[in-house]
Design an enzyme around this catalytic site. Structure first.
Site, PDB file in Angstrom:
ATOM      1  N   LYS A 171      55.809  23.192  15.730  1.00 52.77           N
ATOM      2  CA  LYS A 171      56.650  22.259  16.482  1.00 52.77           C
ATOM      3  C   LYS A 171      57.529  23.078  17.412  1.00 52.77           C
ATOM      4  O   LYS A 171      58.526  23.647  16.979  1.00 52.77           O
ATOM      5  CB  LYS A 171      57.519  21.429  15.524  1.00 52.77           C
ATOM      6  N   GLY A 228      65.663  30.007  15.114  1.00 55.78           N
ATOM      7  CA  GLY A 228      66.599  29.185  15.893  1.00 55.78           C
ATOM      8  C   GLY A 228      68.022  29.459  15.447  1.00 55.78           C
ATOM      9  O   GLY A 228      68.318  30.534  14.910  1.00 55.78           O
ATOM     10  N   GLY A 233      69.228  26.248  10.937  1.00 53.41           N
ATOM     11  CA  GLY A 233      68.632  26.961   9.802  1.00 53.41           C
ATOM     12  C   GLY A 233      69.239  26.518   8.489  1.00 53.41           C
ATOM     13  O   GLY A 233      68.553  26.360   7.476  1.00 53.41           O
ATOM     14  N   GLU A 250      64.785  33.047  10.860  1.00 50.21           N
ATOM     15  CA  GLU A 250      65.286  34.080  11.783  1.00 50.21           C
ATOM     16  C   GLU A 250      66.330  33.377  12.642  1.00 50.21           C
ATOM     17  O   GLU A 250      65.989  32.576  13.510  1.00 50.21           O
ATOM     18  CB  GLU A 250      64.120  34.654  12.603  1.00 50.21           C
ATOM     19  N   CYS A 284      68.588  36.342  20.426  1.00 48.02           N
ATOM     20  CA  CYS A 284      69.345  36.374  19.162  1.00 48.02           C
ATOM     21  C   CYS A 284      69.924  37.764  18.903  1.00 48.02           C
ATOM     22  O   CYS A 284      70.930  37.895  18.212  1.00 48.02           O
ATOM     23  CB  CYS A 284      68.481  35.908  18.001  1.00 48.02           C
ATOM     24  N   GLU A 378      78.646  33.308  18.136  1.00 42.09           N
ATOM     25  CA  GLU A 378      77.655  33.571  19.161  1.00 42.09           C
ATOM     26  C   GLU A 378      77.843  32.616  20.345  1.00 42.09           C
ATOM     27  O   GLU A 378      77.813  31.410  20.172  1.00 42.09           O
ATOM     28  CB  GLU A 378      76.303  33.298  18.485  1.00 42.09           C
TER      29      GLU A 378
END
Ligand code: ADP
Length: 481
Positions: A171, A228, A233, A250, A284, A378
Site C-alpha cells: 500500500k 513512515g 508507526g 522504520e 528520515c 523532526e
C-alpha cells in the site's frame, strides 16, 4: 498525464473512484489514481495468499533470474523513473540517482538471498535425535510505504520479504502512488514475477485505514512492514499487538551531527550541508541538529550558512536544482510554522527562514530555546539547528536526549576517538567522520527507541522468517510415563 490502475493477482484493476496525484512543484495533475477500497485490499490479500506456496518453493535459481531481470529494467528505465520522481515527489536528480542506484543494487544483492543458509543444526541431548532450526517464510507481508524516498523505500519494502519467500501486498503512500508502488509493480510484471507475488493497492488521501483494517483482520497477513512517521508507526504497532502480528517499523529520527574541534572544517561544512539539505531534508536520516565544539562553532556556522546560500532551489526536473519543493503546501506550512514559532521564542535565523514558492530555503537556526518544538521534534524540511557544545561528552548527552535513535554522524579527524564516542550513541546507525544520510542494501539500516525496530538488507531475514524447531529421532522409548 498517466492513468494508473491497481495491480492485483497479475492484473491491472481500475476503480469507480479516482483521485489526483499532484506535482508538488507545478501543482498540476501527474496521474489519475484508483481510490482503492477495503474490497480491493481483500482481493490483493487473497492473491498474495494463493501465490505464497509456489513462491516460497520456487528454486533459488529461478528467483534469482527474476530479481536480476528487475534490476536491469530499473536501470533501463532510469531516465523515466527520474522524471516520474521529480513530477510526483519533487525529487531533484541527485536524490533520484541515489534512489535508482540503491534499488538496482538491492535487487542484484537480493537475487542471492534465496541461497542464504536457511537454518542451523543444533545438538540435542536426546540420543539419536537430530535437531534443526529451520527458517521459513511468514506468508503474506503487508507493506506500507512512504512518499519521501518513494522508489528506494518501495523496493526495500517489497524486495526484503520477497527474497525469503514471502508474498507481498503493498500500500503506497497517497503522496506517491506511482513511484512508491505502481511503478514497482510495472517493473516486476515486466520482469515476469508470477501473478500474486506482489500486489499493489492504492487509496485516496486520508483513506489508508480501511486498507490497513483488512491487513490486520486477515490471518494470512503475518507481518506489517512499515516505513513512515513515528506517530503512524505507533498506531500500527498498537494494532499489530492486538492482532498478534509482527511489525517492522522504520520510523522518524532526530539525527544529530557532531562536529569536533579537530575536524577538517571544509569537509564538515560539506557533510553538514548534504546531511541537512539533501532532498530538502525530507529523509528520515536527515541531520536535524549540528552539535559543534565551541572553539570551532563560530567559524563552522558562518561557513555553513554561506554554503547553504549557494544551494539552488527550484524545479526538480532541472538537473541543476539541488533543493526541490516540499511534498505538499501543508508540509511547507508545517515547516514554516515550526521555524516561525522557534523565532518567536527567541531563535536566530542564520540563513534561510523563508519559502521560495513551493520550496523552503535551506535554513539554519541558532539559539533555539529548549521549549520550541523544533528543538526536539523532526521537522521534515531543510532546517538545521546549530548548537555549540563544551565537549564531546556534552554532544553525546544531547544526541541521546531525544526520543529517537535512527542515525548519527561524528566529524573528527581522530577516527579512534570518534569510534569510541559512536559506540555511546543510542542510534541504529552511527557514521564516524561522515554524516547521517546513507543507505547500502547489504547494511542493517534501522532505528532504536521511537525510530522503530527491524533492520533492512540480509539482516531482515530475522524479521521476515520464523524459525521452526524440527527434529527427527532414531530409536524409541525413554519417556518418564
Ligand atoms: P507522512 O505524514 O510523512 O505521509 P505517514 O506515517 O503518515 O507519514 O505515512 C506513511 C504511510 O503510512 C503512508 O503510506 C500512509 O498512507 C500510511 N498511513 C498513514 N496513516 C495510516 C494509518 N492510520 N493506518 C495505516 N496506514 C497509514
Amino acid at each position: 498525464m498517466r492513468a494508473y490502475k491497481q495491480y492485483i493477482d497479475g492484473a491491472w484493476v481500475g476503480s469507480d473512484r479516482l483521485f489526483d496525484d499532484l506535482d508538488p512543484y507545478r501543482a498540476t495533475v501527474v496521474a489519475r489514481v484508483p481510490a482503492g477500497t477495503r474490497a480491493d485490499a481483500a482481493r490483493a490479500v487473497d492473491a498474495a495468499a494463493a501465490a505464497f506456496p509456489a513462491w516460497a518453493d520456487l528454486p533459488p535459481a529461478e528467483k534469482q533470474v527474476l530479481f536480476l531481470r528487475a534490476a536491469d529494467i530499473v536501470e533501463k528505465r532510469a531516465a523515466e523513473i527520474t522524471a516520474l520522481l521529480a513530477a510526483e515527489t519533487g525529487c531533484a536528480s541527485g536524490f533520484a540517482g541515489f534512489q535508482i542506484l540503491t534499488a538496482v543494487r538491492l535487487l542484484r544483492q537480493a537475487s542471492n538471498w534465496a541461497y542464504l543458509p536457511v537454518g542451523e543444526v543444533i545438538r540435542s541431548d536426546i540420543p539419536g535425535t537430530f535437531a534443526l532450526a529451520l527458517r521459513r517464510p511468514l506468508g503474506v507481508v503487508a507493506g506500507i510505504s512512504p512518499w519521501n524516498g518513494a522508489q528506494v523505500l518501495a523496493w526495500r519494502t517489497v524486495v526484503n520479504p520477497l527474497a525469503y519467500g514471502n508474498t507481498v501486498v503493498l500500500k503506497p503512500s497517497e503522496g506517491a502512488p506511482g513511484t512508491a508502488g505502481l511503478l514497482v509493480a510495472e517493473i516486476m510484471e515486466e520482469a515476469w514475477f508470477p501473478p500474486g507475488v506482489l500486489n499493489v493497492v492504492t487509496h485516496a488521501p486520508g483513506e489508508a485505514v480501511p486498507i490497513a483494517d483488512e491487513f490486520f483482520d486477515r490471518p494470512e497477513v503475518r507481518c506489517i512492514n512499515f516505513t513512515g512517521s513515528s506517530a503512524t508507526g505507533r498506531i500500527l504497532a498498537e494494532r499489530a499487538g492486538r492482532a498478534l502480528k509482527r511489525c517492522v517499523l522504520e520510523l522518524g529520527g532526530y539525527n544529530p551531527l557532531i562536529v569536533l574541534a579537530d575536524a577538517d572544517l571544509d569537509y564538515a561544512v560539506e557533510a553538514a550541508a548534504f546531511a541537512a539539505f539533501f532532498h530538502s531534508g525530507q529523509i528520515c536520516m536527515s541531520a536535524r541538529k549540528v552539535l559543534v565544539e565551541r572553539p570551532v562553532y563560530d567559524v563552522f556556522v558562518d561557513r555553513l550558512a554561506a554554503r547553504a546560500q549557494t544551494l539552488r532551489s527550484g524545479d526538480p526536473a532541472d538537473p541543476g536544482t539541488l533543493i526541490g519543493p516540499l511534498i505538499t503546501p501543508a508540509a511547507l506550512d508545517r515547516v514554516a510554522r515550526d521555524v516561525d514559532d522557534a523565532v518567536a521564542a527567541g531563535a536566530k535565523v542564520l540563513v534561510g527562514g523563508t519559502a521560495d514558492g513551493p520550496c523552503y530555503r535551506p535554513t539554519i537556526l541558532a539559539d533555539v530555546p529548549a521549549g520550541a518544538r523544533i528543538h526536539s521534534e523532526e521537522t521534515f524540511g531543510p532546517v538545521l539547528i546549530a548548537q555549540p557544545v563544551s565537549d564531546a561528552d556534552e554532544a553525546v548527552a544531547i544526541a541521546n536526549s531525544t526520543r529517537y535513535g535512527l542515525s548519527a554522524g561524528i566529524i573528527t579527524s581522530d577516527n579512534q576517538r570518534g569510534f569510541a564516542l559512536g559506540r555511546r550513541i543510542d542510534a541504529g546507525v552511527v557514521h564516524v567522520n561522515d554524516q547521517t544520510v546513507a543507505d547500502e542494501p547489504q547494511l542493517p539500516l534501522g532505528g532504536v527507541k521511537d525510530s522503530g525496530w527491524g533492520r533492512s538488507g540480509p539482516h531482515s531475514v530475522a524479521d521476515f522468517t520464523e524459525l521452526q524447531w524440527i527434529t527427527t529421532r532414531e530409536g524409541t522409548g525413554g519417556y518418564p510415563i
